[in-house]
Design a protein around this motif. Sequence first.
Motif, short mmCIF file in Angstrom:
data_model
loop_
_atom_site.label_atom_id
_atom_site.label_comp_id
_atom_site.label_asym_id
_atom_site.label_seq_id
_atom_site.Cartn_x
_atom_site.Cartn_y
_atom_site.Cartn_z
N UNK A 1 79.41 60.93 2.39
CA UNK A 1 80.87 60.97 2.41
C UNK A 1 81.32 61.89 3.55
N UNK A 2 81.49 61.33 4.76
CA UNK A 2 81.93 62.15 5.90
C UNK A 2 83.33 62.71 5.68
N UNK A 3 83.57 63.89 6.21
CA UNK A 3 84.88 64.53 6.12
C UNK A 3 85.58 64.40 7.47
N UNK A 4 86.67 63.68 7.48
CA UNK A 4 87.47 63.51 8.69
C UNK A 4 88.46 64.66 8.77
N UNK A 5 88.20 65.61 9.69
CA UNK A 5 89.05 66.80 9.78
C UNK A 5 90.49 66.45 10.15
N UNK A 6 90.66 65.34 10.89
CA UNK A 6 92.01 64.91 11.26
C UNK A 6 92.78 64.48 10.02
N UNK A 7 92.07 63.76 9.13
CA UNK A 7 92.70 63.32 7.88
C UNK A 7 93.03 64.52 7.00
N UNK A 8 92.09 65.47 6.93
CA UNK A 8 92.31 66.66 6.10
C UNK A 8 93.48 67.49 6.61
#
Length: 337
Positions: free
Chosen positions: A107-114
């Motif tokens: 489950x990659x974390x998209x820092x832009x989304x966060x």
Amino acid sequence: MDKLIYSIFEQTNTLLLLFVIIGSLFTLSKGADLFVDEAVSLSIRWGIPKLIIGATIVSLGTTLPEASVGIIAALNGNSDLALGNAVGSTITNTSFILGLAAIVGTLPIDMKTISKQGSILFLCSILLVFISLPVFYNGITGMIYQHIGWLFLLLLLLYIQYLIKSAKKSNEFLSETLIEVEDSSLVIQLLKFFIGISIVILSSSLLIPAVEVGALRVGIPQSVVASTLVAFGTSLPELITAITAVRKNHGELAFGNIIGANILNILFVIGSAAAISHGGLLIPQIYYTVHYPTMLIVLFIIGYFAKNKRNKHKTLTKMEGLCLLSLYGVYLVLNYS
């Protein structure tokens, strides 16, 4: 019609009533899937860009079960079910579904989304808790007034506009790995579209009285049933999407979908339920002791995991997923203790 359904369920065996609840949750999820698929197909047929479809129809479609349950419950004057379903779904999405997805896949974390979507979600959550404070209702419990519901819907329109502009700037398109568009006749597509809507409405109409009668019979508050059993059932679209995404190595889509669904649970589901309820949505005491604190804690923990600099691979680890699942377990225990 409602009185007839209540009368039938009051004479129904408890075990059979449980099967009605489970069956209604299942058909509700399937009806929502059919509605979204055909809405996408029709939009493409009529020349609407995929990025617009992804930013609006698909995002709103995954929260359709919660919205249908909340609206019908509000029309019946059942604020416990309307509010509990939305808040419970937000907690279920963030703790159980993201936790499970992190364990079964990457489950990659998209820092832009966060940084963008995550910030919007946290602000919406803070706004919900703030307007729910008893100080605005002059009592020991709070109230989400009708005009607050309309305010939430206005914020929803602004949020959708933001999504569309963001999609255009980043040239994001709807992933065809999760939704397959059928090449069928217009009549068949329209027929399936209205069948999907009908299934959602009918399932919600059966689910709500079944939950009310069942909760009353076993002595469990409706807010507890709504925030756990019903919330889990209406979160099935998000669960299926998340598991499918991580198994196809599109975990970033699962993360984005969960955050978007949580924002819509607050603005769309609670907003529409409050807007159509003349008396507003009364907030039971358990929200201040269990539901709201859990929601904020889970969102804070997700933010901490995402921004943890030691997480070099920018993924939600299996240990962190297990932590989220444990929090969901604690939440269930607090509800039923």
